[in-house]
Scaffold this motif. Sequence first.
Motif, PDB file in Angstrom:
ATOM      1  N   TYR A   1      11.383   3.857  43.218  1.00  0.00           N
ATOM      2  CA  TYR A   1      12.552   4.731  43.313  1.00  0.00           C
ATOM      3  C   TYR A   1      12.650   5.254  44.742  1.00  0.00           C
ATOM      4  N   MET A   2      13.841   5.134  45.336  1.00  0.00           N
ATOM      5  CA  MET A   2      14.031   5.528  46.723  1.00  0.00           C
ATOM      6  C   MET A   2      15.200   6.503  46.844  1.00  0.00           C
ATOM      7  N   ASN A   3      15.020   7.502  47.719  1.00  0.00           N
ATOM      8  CA  ASN A   3      16.084   8.478  48.006  1.00  0.00           C
ATOM      9  C   ASN A   3      16.631   9.106  46.726  1.00  0.00           C
ATOM     10  N   SER A   4      15.731   9.525  45.860  1.00  0.00           N
ATOM     11  CA  SER A   4      16.138  10.101  44.579  1.00  0.00           C
ATOM     12  C   SER A   4      16.501  11.576  44.745  1.00  0.00           C
ATOM     13  N   THR A   5      17.599  11.971  44.137  1.00  0.00           N
ATOM     14  CA  THR A   5      18.039  13.365  44.164  1.00  0.00           C
ATOM     15  C   THR A   5      18.089  13.896  42.741  1.00  0.00           C
ATOM     16  N   ILE A   6      17.472  15.063  42.535  1.00  0.00           N
ATOM     17  CA  ILE A   6      17.452  15.701  41.216  1.00  0.00           C
ATOM     18  C   ILE A   6      18.393  16.896  41.236  1.00  0.00           C
ATOM     19  N   SER A   7      19.320  16.939  40.287  1.00  0.00           N
ATOM     20  CA  SER A   7      20.315  18.011  40.225  1.00  0.00           C
ATOM     21  C   SER A   7      20.130  18.881  38.984  1.00  0.00           C
ATOM     22  N   ASN A   8      20.605  20.121  39.088  1.00  0.00           N
ATOM     23  CA  ASN A   8      20.648  21.121  38.013  1.00  0.00           C
ATOM     24  C   ASN A   8      19.316  21.828  37.771  1.00  0.00           C
ATOM     25  N   LEU A   9      18.359  21.694  38.678  1.00  0.00           N
ATOM     26  CA  LEU A   9      17.092  22.401  38.504  1.00  0.00           C
ATOM     27  C   LEU A   9      17.251  23.912  38.654  1.00  0.00           C
ATOM     28  N   LYS A  10      18.299  24.355  39.373  1.00  0.00           N
ATOM     29  CA  LYS A  10      18.462  25.798  39.594  1.00  0.00           C
ATOM     30  C   LYS A  10      18.849  26.538  38.317  1.00  0.00           C
ATOM     31  N   THR A  11      19.188  25.818  37.257  1.00  0.00           N
ATOM     32  CA  THR A  11      19.520  26.478  35.995  1.00  0.00           C
ATOM     33  C   THR A  11      18.272  26.748  35.140  1.00  0.00           C
ATOM     34  N   THR A  12      17.102  26.507  35.707  1.00  0.00           N
ATOM     35  CA  THR A  12      15.839  26.677  34.978  1.00  0.00           C
ATOM     36  C   THR A  12      15.692  28.086  34.408  1.00  0.00           C
ATOM     37  N   ILE A  13      15.209  28.150  33.184  1.00  0.00           N
ATOM     38  CA  ILE A  13      14.936  29.425  32.524  1.00  0.00           C
ATOM     39  C   ILE A  13      13.438  29.534  32.249  1.00  0.00           C
ATOM     40  N   ILE A  14      12.831  30.643  32.662  1.00  0.00           N
ATOM     41  CA  ILE A  14      11.422  30.901  32.405  1.00  0.00           C
ATOM     42  C   ILE A  14      11.300  31.539  31.026  1.00  0.00           C
ATOM     43  N   ASP A  15      10.592  30.892  30.115  1.00  0.00           N
ATOM     44  CA  ASP A  15      10.436  31.414  28.762  1.00  0.00           C
ATOM     45  C   ASP A  15       9.165  32.234  28.583  1.00  0.00           C
TER      46      ASP A  15
END
Length: 252
Positions: free
Chosen positions: A90-104
Motif C-alpha cells: 500500500y502506497m500513499n495511503s490516506t485515512i479519513s474521519n479519525l477526528k470523529t473518534t470517541i473515547i469510551d
Amino acid sequence: MINFTKILHYVIVAAVIINMVSSIELPKDFVQCRKSDPALDECLKGAFQSGLSYLGKGDPSLGLIELDSFMIPLLNVEQKTESMNIYVKYMNSTISNLKTTIIDNVHYDPVNYDLSVELRIPNHVIITGDYNINGKIMILPIMGNGKFTYDFDLTKINVNMLLKPVAKKGNTYLKVENLKLAFTIKHIRTELTNLFNGNKELGDNMNVFLNENWTEILVQLQTNIEEKFAILIKDLIQQFLNHVPENQLLLE
C-alpha cells in the motif's frame, strides 16, 4: 514489513520542527489530571477526548500530525497460510474521519505506568491510496496494481500501553515500552481498480468476492494488520511524549 526508512524520514522532519521551539508547554486549555484523583480514569477520559481537537488539525509544536488526513507513505502486508498467500504493498495511503473518534473508557495505573484506552469511530473510516497485490485468497488467484478504497465501520478499538519513566534534561519523560492494539470491525467495503491487468470482468468479480467474504478474509489478516498499525501508533504517541514532561501531563 513496514518501510521504516520512509517513516523515519517523516519522524526526523517532525523532530526538527519540534526542536526549533525553545520551550514547549501544553496549551492553557489542555486538561491536566492528578495522579491522586480517585476519579483519575474519568479525568483522563475527558482529557483524551479534549486532546482530539488538537489532533484533528495537528500541532507540530506538540509533535502532533493532522489526524483527519493521516498519511502512511508505505505499508506492506504479507500473509502465508494454507488458505491465503498474498503480498500487498500500500502506497500513499490516506485515512479519513479519525477526528470523529470517541473515547469510551480509560484506565491508568500510575504506579505501574499501565494505560488502557477503549475508543470507537462513529463515522465510516475511509482509506484510499495506491496498491500492488499478488497471490491467492481462499484458493482464488489475485493480482493487480492501481487505486484502492476501504470503507469500514470501526465499532471498537482497544489500545494497551506499558510506559516507562525516563530522566532527560532534568525532567521525567514517558517512553512507550510496548503497545498492543485490537479492533472490532462491523463491515468492510473494498474497491480495487485495475485488477488482472485491467480485465473488467475478472476485476468486478473479484471485488464482489472480496466484499461478500470480508469476514473470512479479515480473520486471516487481522492480527497482522493490528501489529503493523500498533507500530505506527506507538511512533506517533512517542513523538508527543518525547517533548512533554510527565509532570505536565499528570500532576501529583
